[in-house]
Design an enzyme around this catalytic site. Structure first.
Site, PDB file in Angstrom:
ATOM      1  N   LYS A 136      -0.903   6.811 -23.301  1.00 32.75           N
ATOM      2  CA  LYS A 136      -0.389   7.108 -24.642  1.00 32.75           C
ATOM      3  C   LYS A 136       1.111   6.803 -24.655  1.00 32.75           C
ATOM      4  CE  LYS A 136      -4.317   9.685 -24.498  1.00 32.75           C
ATOM      5  NZ  LYS A 136      -5.139   9.810 -23.289  1.00 32.75           N
ATOM      6  N   TYR A 168       0.841  -1.203   0.000  1.00 32.32           N
ATOM      7  CA  TYR A 168       0.000   0.000   0.000  1.00 32.32           C
ATOM      8  C   TYR A 168       0.875   1.252   0.000  1.00 32.32           C
ATOM      9  CZ  TYR A 168      -3.902   3.078   1.141  1.00 32.32           C
ATOM     10  OH  TYR A 168      -4.857   4.069   1.110  1.00 32.32           O
ATOM     11  N   PHE A 178      -7.074  19.878 -24.547  1.00 38.08           N
ATOM     12  CA  PHE A 178      -7.816  18.638 -24.765  1.00 38.08           C
ATOM     13  C   PHE A 178      -9.165  18.722 -24.035  1.00 38.08           C
ATOM     14  CE2 PHE A 178      -8.860  14.171 -23.765  1.00 38.08           C
ATOM     15  CZ  PHE A 178      -9.076  13.767 -25.070  1.00 38.08           C
ATOM     16  N   ASP A 179     -10.140  17.916 -24.482  1.00 42.49           N
ATOM     17  CA  ASP A 179     -11.502  18.072 -23.941  1.00 42.49           C
ATOM     18  C   ASP A 179     -11.605  17.850 -22.440  1.00 42.49           C
ATOM     19  OD1 ASP A 179     -11.018  15.388 -24.420  1.00 42.49           O
ATOM     20  OD2 ASP A 179     -13.037  14.910 -25.046  1.00 42.49           O
ATOM     21  N   ASP A 196       0.822  19.408 -20.804  1.00 33.33           N
ATOM     22  CA  ASP A 196      -0.073  18.259 -20.911  1.00 33.33           C
ATOM     23  C   ASP A 196       0.666  17.286 -21.826  1.00 33.33           C
ATOM     24  OD1 ASP A 196      -1.963  16.408 -21.578  1.00 33.33           O
ATOM     25  OD2 ASP A 196      -3.533  17.838 -22.084  1.00 33.33           O
ATOM     26  N   HIS A 237     -19.884  14.322 -25.717  1.00 37.73           N
ATOM     27  CA  HIS A 237     -19.609  13.413 -26.834  1.00 37.73           C
ATOM     28  C   HIS A 237     -19.573  11.947 -26.424  1.00 37.73           C
ATOM     29  CE1 HIS A 237     -15.829  14.575 -24.998  1.00 37.73           C
ATOM     30  NE2 HIS A 237     -15.251  13.511 -25.497  1.00 37.73           N
ATOM     31  N   ALA A 241       0.647  13.847 -22.714  1.00 38.54           N
ATOM     32  CA  ALA A 241       0.232  12.522 -23.186  1.00 38.54           C
ATOM     33  C   ALA A 241       1.135  11.965 -24.298  1.00 38.54           C
ATOM     34  CB  ALA A 241      -1.216  12.581 -23.658  1.00 38.54           C
TER      35      ALA A 241
HETATM   36  N1  F0G Z   1      -4.486  15.250 -22.485  1.00 41.83           N
HETATM   37  C1  F0G Z   1      -4.450  14.852 -23.761  1.00 41.83           C
HETATM   38  C2  F0G Z   1      -3.644  15.624 -24.753  1.00 41.83           C
HETATM   39  C3  F0G Z   1      -5.156  13.715 -24.148  1.00 41.83           C
HETATM   40  O1  F0G Z   1      -5.109  13.333 -25.422  1.00 41.83           O
HETATM   41  C4  F0G Z   1      -5.885  12.996 -23.177  1.00 41.83           C
HETATM   42  C5  F0G Z   1      -6.652  11.806 -23.542  1.00 41.83           C
HETATM   43  C6  F0G Z   1      -5.894  13.446 -21.856  1.00 41.83           C
HETATM   44  C7  F0G Z   1      -5.181  14.584 -21.538  1.00 41.83           C
HETATM   45  C8  F0G Z   1      -6.670  12.740 -20.772  1.00 41.83           C
HETATM   46  O2  F0G Z   1      -6.074  11.552 -20.431  1.00 41.83           O
HETATM   47  O3  F0G Z   1      -7.713   9.769 -21.089  1.00 41.83           O
HETATM   48  O4  F0G Z   1      -5.837   9.305 -19.515  1.00 41.83           O
HETATM   49  O5  F0G Z   1      -7.739  10.677 -18.786  1.00 41.83           O
HETATM   50  N2  F0G Z   1      -6.910  11.499 -24.712  1.00 41.83           N
HETATM   51  C9  F0G Z   1      -7.579  10.319 -25.168  1.00 41.83           C
HETATM   52  C10 F0G Z   1      -7.744  10.406 -26.655  1.00 41.83           C
HETATM   53  C11 F0G Z   1      -8.794   9.934 -24.436  1.00 41.83           C
HETATM   54  O6  F0G Z   1      -8.464   9.563 -27.211  1.00 41.83           O
HETATM   55  O7  F0G Z   1      -7.128  11.271 -27.289  1.00 41.83           O
HETATM   56  P1  F0G Z   1      -6.891  10.260 -19.942  1.00 41.83           P
END
Ligand code: F0G
Length: 446
Positions: A246, A60, A112-113, A203, A438, A205
């Protein structure tokens, strides 16, 4: 790991997509032949990662897996402090809980969304400062993820320091087409940020893919290793959020890494509340082990070259067929320009969604809409936000498909392209969530 995939008939797909309310997220995975919905968590792990899984430490507190990951983050990205989270948006949730408050503004390059969602959820505003070149899909520009420094400075000089908790640089910029940010731009953003005393958060990813493009496209980096480039990129950041699904090449996981000990301490409180104790934060020890290996593998040139060349292979096939795509080709995906593909479908009927559904009906290939549905409604006026670009993203999972699959995808899209003039009607929304609609939106054919 090898998985079976199954073909289906057009009649079956017509039935399935209708039952899914024309939302591709609602399909069952076995109703999909080639799945390009996302490159997130869908890649194949290596033998070394599976070996690391077997030696995961599930204590843990203070597990060796946590320290393996801590060392990898220090060695590859250079940060002293980190917190594991269950995925990228969880990292955003924890970091923004500590940093973002109501009324704030957060400038960045096409957030990102989920990032935008977490900002707007806190009644703050995400301000897009991406360069204009990013919104012309035909323009050949090497770093379409770049931040427009004039747009950024306009924000920094309009609001007070107290109202701007951070600048977010998304590497690569997913929303503008998996497009990279140049080292020169990263450096310039950091200089501006220092002038106004605002932290810069990456950010991250697809940070390794960004480094690959810097090596190939930016003067002075051809002879540098990816790991050297990554280190330099992060020397201009105060911190990062990461979706490890990613460029960590794992199926689940994320983290926050920071220079500031004070800020990480603030984040720790939220991490414990939302994610888990500070040495696992929602991740299994074995997954932290696999991620430590994944970060190392993802920052090797050979791996990146194979991956990005496959994306390029698909993109070039599509261009050969005359299909309009975001150019130059990005890192993790092909972004088909739906406005140019389907000029007869009105924007009020969701052009990119219409194309994504057509591709699924044609061949069982699942892409994703990056257009009006994703852009959500304006939080104040509740009107649809119509983005400049209506895109269908075909994201390639890492180490999963062969170029034979790419040929199939390209042929499928060409078939849709050949009958594009007959596609005139799109969709209307019959049900939607108030934020991040979406994922669960329900549609009806016009
Ligand atoms: N930032 C970026 C640039 C992303 O592409 C994503 C996720 C996230 C943050 C959020 O990360 O999914 O681990 O919570 N992108 C995915 C996509 C979902 O399909 O592009 P997460």
């Amino acid at each position: 790991m090898v998985e079976a995939i199954r073909k289906s008939t057009r009649e079956e797909r017509e039935q399935w997509i209708k039952e899914a309310k024309y939302n591709l997220f609602n399909l069952k995975s076995d109703q999909v032949f080639i799945d390009l919905l996302t490159d997130s968590g869908t890649g194949a792990m290596s033998d070394q990662q599976w070996a690391a899984i077997m030696t995961g430490d599930e204590s843990y507190a203070g597990s060796s897996s946590y320290y393996n990951l801590k060392n990898a983050i220090k060695n590859i990205l250079g940060f002293d402090h980190f917190l594991p989270t269950h995925q990228g948006r969880a990292a955003e949730n924890v970091l923004f809980s500590a940093m973002v408050k109501s009324g704030d503004v957060v400038p960045g390059n096409s957030h990102f969304d989920t990032t935008k969602g977490h900002i707007e959820f806190r009644k703050a505003k995400a301000i897009d400062c991406t360069i204009d070149e990013a919104f012309d899909t035909t323009l050949d520009y090497p770093f379409k993820g770049n931040i427009d420094l004039n747009k950024l400075e306009a924000v920094l000089s309009t609001y007070t320091k107290d109202e701007i908790p951070m600048i977010i640089v998304t590497v690569t910029c997913n929303t503008s087409g998996g497009q990279p940010v140049s080292m020169a731009n990263i450096k310039a953003v950091k200089q501006l940020a220092e002038k106004y005393d605002i932290p810069v958060i990456f950010d991250s990813a697809r940070f390794a893919e960004n480094a690959y493009f810097i090596k190939l496209r930016e003067e002075g980096y051809a002879d540098k290793s990816i790991k050297e480039i990554v280190k330099e990129m992060y020397s201009y950041a105060d911190g990062m959020t990461m979706s490890s699904k990613k460029d960590g090449i794992v199926n689940i996981g994320g983290f926050i890494a920071l220079n500031s000990e004070e800020l990480i301490k603030e984040c720790q409180v939220y991490n414990i509340m939302f994610e888990g104790f500070i040495t696992y934060g929602g991740m299994a020890g074995r997954d932290m082990n696999a991620l430590a290996v994944g970060l190392d593998e993802a920052t090797e040139f050979g791996y990146l070259e194979t991956r990005i060349k496959q994306v390029e292979f698909l993109g070039e096939k599509l261009m050969e067929y005359g299909i309009p795509i975001q150019y130059p080709i990005g890192g993790h995906a092909i972004f088909v320009d739906a406005k140019r593909f389907l000029p007869h479908v009105p924007k009020e009927e969701y052009i990119a969604q219409t194309l994504a559904v057509e591709l699924y009906l044609e061949a069982g290939v699942r892409g994703v809409e990056i257009g009006t549905i994703l852009a959500d409604r304006d939080p104040e006026t509740r009107e649809n936000r119509y983005p400049d670009l209506e895109l269908v993203r075909l994201a390639l999972p890492r180490r999963t498909y062969t170029n034979n699959h790419m040929e199939y995808i390209a042929a499928a899209l060409k078939n849709v392209f050949d009958r594009k003039d007959a596609i005139k009607n799109g969709y209307t929304i019959v049900n939607e969530a108030p934020i991040l609609r979406h994922f669960t939106v329900e549609l009806e054919h016009k």
